[in-house]
Design a protein around this motif. Structure first.
Motif, PDB file in Angstrom:
ATOM      1  N   THR A 113       2.253  -5.857   3.672  1.00 19.29           N
ATOM      2  CA  THR A 113       1.616  -6.818   4.568  1.00 19.29           C
ATOM      3  C   THR A 113       1.192  -8.021   3.735  1.00 19.29           C
ATOM      4  O   THR A 113       0.968  -7.900   2.523  1.00 19.29           O
ATOM      5  CB  THR A 113       0.352  -6.259   5.259  1.00 19.29           C
ATOM      6  OG1 THR A 113      -0.619  -5.913   4.263  1.00 19.29           O
ATOM      7  CG2 THR A 113       0.657  -5.045   6.113  1.00 19.29           C
ATOM      8  N   ARG A 127       0.851  -1.189   0.000  1.00 19.98           N
ATOM      9  CA  ARG A 127       0.000   0.000   0.000  1.00 19.98           C
ATOM     10  C   ARG A 127       0.887   1.239   0.000  1.00 19.98           C
ATOM     11  O   ARG A 127       1.810   1.348   0.791  1.00 19.98           O
ATOM     12  CB  ARG A 127      -0.923   0.016   1.227  1.00 19.98           C
ATOM     13  CG  ARG A 127      -1.989  -1.070   1.190  1.00 19.98           C
ATOM     14  CD  ARG A 127      -3.051  -0.826   2.238  1.00 19.98           C
ATOM     15  NE  ARG A 127      -2.503  -0.880   3.603  1.00 19.98           N
ATOM     16  CZ  ARG A 127      -3.082  -0.351   4.660  1.00 19.98           C
ATOM     17  NH1 ARG A 127      -4.204   0.333   4.529  1.00 19.98           N
ATOM     18  NH2 ARG A 127      -2.526  -0.474   5.852  1.00 19.98           N
ATOM     19  N   GLY A 172      -3.623  -8.692   5.618  1.00 25.23           N
ATOM     20  CA  GLY A 172      -3.355  -7.454   6.330  1.00 25.23           C
ATOM     21  C   GLY A 172      -2.607  -7.619   7.639  1.00 25.23           C
ATOM     22  O   GLY A 172      -2.319  -6.631   8.318  1.00 25.23           O
ATOM     23  N   GLY A 223       3.568  -3.549   7.866  1.00 26.48           N
ATOM     24  CA  GLY A 223       2.851  -2.393   7.338  1.00 26.48           C
ATOM     25  C   GLY A 223       3.106  -1.121   8.122  1.00 26.48           C
ATOM     26  O   GLY A 223       4.240  -0.814   8.499  1.00 26.48           O
ATOM     27  N   SER A 227      -4.515  -2.010  -2.107  1.00 21.35           N
ATOM     28  CA  SER A 227      -3.205  -2.654  -2.151  1.00 21.35           C
ATOM     29  C   SER A 227      -2.850  -3.054  -3.574  1.00 21.35           C
ATOM     30  O   SER A 227      -3.723  -3.151  -4.443  1.00 21.35           O
ATOM     31  CB  SER A 227      -3.175  -3.887  -1.243  1.00 21.35           C
ATOM     32  OG  SER A 227      -4.098  -4.863  -1.699  1.00 21.35           O
TER      33      SER A 227
END
Length: 376
Positions: free
Chosen positions: A318, A226, A322, A342, A272
């Motif tokens: 990640t 991300r 997540g 992340g 993402s």
């Protein structure tokens, strides 16, 4: 400690453990391993020390994480940062600010988890303004924790490494890990661009580059990336009180004070992508910059007329669900990963290092980290 071997000699070096990646996670692991008594530890970094995404990280330390275990790791890491002098002495790079999650909706779903796991409590918006007079009270819900702050990510990682070096850590920068050497499902070491390192334990903490090392072993962490941005503003002269860290309930935006009468703010995309570190350019879009500024203005009206002094992008990695990958690769003895934290990486790094050290030294950790199993 093993006698030093000249870089590029191609000779095999025998170590107790190898850590790949010198970002905040890898540096914290190397520090924790040497503190636990493992002396022959080598930290391998393909570039200069702390040259990856940690160099772009805003250094946020707060308990408002996306999973109860991450909240626990963040709380333990806060204690480490806040008690810096115990391990390092001298002036601490950590600045305590307190942190507030602000929302235009009543009691977002995450508030219940944070109330239970983050050492935080819901307060009235007016109470936040009373504590930090420059913060607006227009929000409908606020979750607050005094156990939060920030630090310079590079200085912190370098301090971890330098202290570990005093305890025997060897650092090999400009050295790319090419292959994890495995025989009969047991780690043998790491083949690098400067020779082979032999060790029975290897920890991969190379962030977005970790997949390349795992792929030849038939392992994928299914990393996704991300994109985020970090911007810096000059603090308006009308700001006369201390400022807290401010976050939105979706963990998209942040604001924090910064030294030298500056402030930092940023955002991370909710979308993402599979493209990794190589896809990162230095472009910061006007729309991203505007959205960050709007969040800051909604929290702090006096920032309405400030302009961005500098900005840079960052990529947060990640796994697909997540949540990070942390622990031993179950089908390969001696291989561990600490990847995919992340936006939480800096906040949890010291406790992640401690957890990995316990796994390597004792075979088990004080915390149950099975929910972050790399092959879940």
């Amino acid at each position: 400690m093993a006698a030093p071997i000249a870089k590029g000699s191609g000779m095999k070096q025998i170590r107790d453990a190898i850590v790949i990646g010198s970002g905040i996670i890898g540096s914290a692991i190397a520090f924790a391993l040497t503190r636990a008594g493992i002396r022959r530890v080598t930290l391998v970094e393909k570039g200069p020390l702390v040259s990856g995404m940690t160099r772009r990280n805003a250094g946020l330390v707060h308990p408002f994480q996306a999973h109860p275990l991450l909240c626990d790791l963040a709380n333990a890491s806060y204690d480490f940062y806040n008690q810096w002098a115990i391990s390092f002495g001298g002036k601490s790079p950590f600045v305590e600010t307190g942190a507030a999650v602000v929302s235009n909706f009543a009691a977002p779903e995450r508030f219940a988890m944070w109330n239970a796991h983050a050492n935080a409590s819901e307060i009235e918006p007016a109470a936040l303004t009373a504590r930090y007079p420059n913060v607006t009270d227009q929000f409908r819900a606020v979750m607050f924790s005094p156990r939060a702050g920030y630090a310079d990510a590079v200085i912190t990682a370098q301090a971890l490494v330098n202290t570990a070096k005093a305890n025997g850590l060897e650092v090999q920068t400009g050295t790319q890990a090419k292959q994890i050497v495995v025989k009969q499902r047991h780690v043998q070491g790491v083949q690098t661009t400067t020779g082979e390192l032999e060790a029975p334990m290897v920890v991969i903490a190379a962030g977005g580059w970790s997949e390349r090392l795992l792929a030849p072993l038939g392992i994928s962490l299914q990393l996704r990336f991300r994109r985020g941005i970090v911007e810096f503003y000059e603090q308006p002269p009308t700001i006369t009180h201390e400022l807290p860290m401010l976050l939105d309930a979706n963990s998209t935006f942040f604001f924090r004070p910064h030294p030298y009468h500056m402030s930092a703010a940023g955002r991370v995309s909710l979308e993402s992508q599979t493209q990794g570190i190589e896809s990162l350019d230095e472009f910061v879009s006007a729309s991203d910059s505007t959205s960050v500024k709007q969040f800051v203005e909604a929290c702090l009206a006096e920032f309405a007329n400030v302009s961005t002094k500098r900005a840079h992008p960052i990529l947060y990695d990640t796994p697909k669900d997540g949540l990070p990958a942390l622990g031993r690769i179950a089908n390969i003895d001696g291989l561990y990963v600490a990847v995919g934290f992340g936006t939480s990486a800096f906040a949890v790094a010291p406790a992640v290092g401690e957890t990995l050290a316990q796994l390597l030294v004792d075979g088990s950790a004080a915390r149950d980290v099975s929910s972050f199993s790399p092959l879940r």
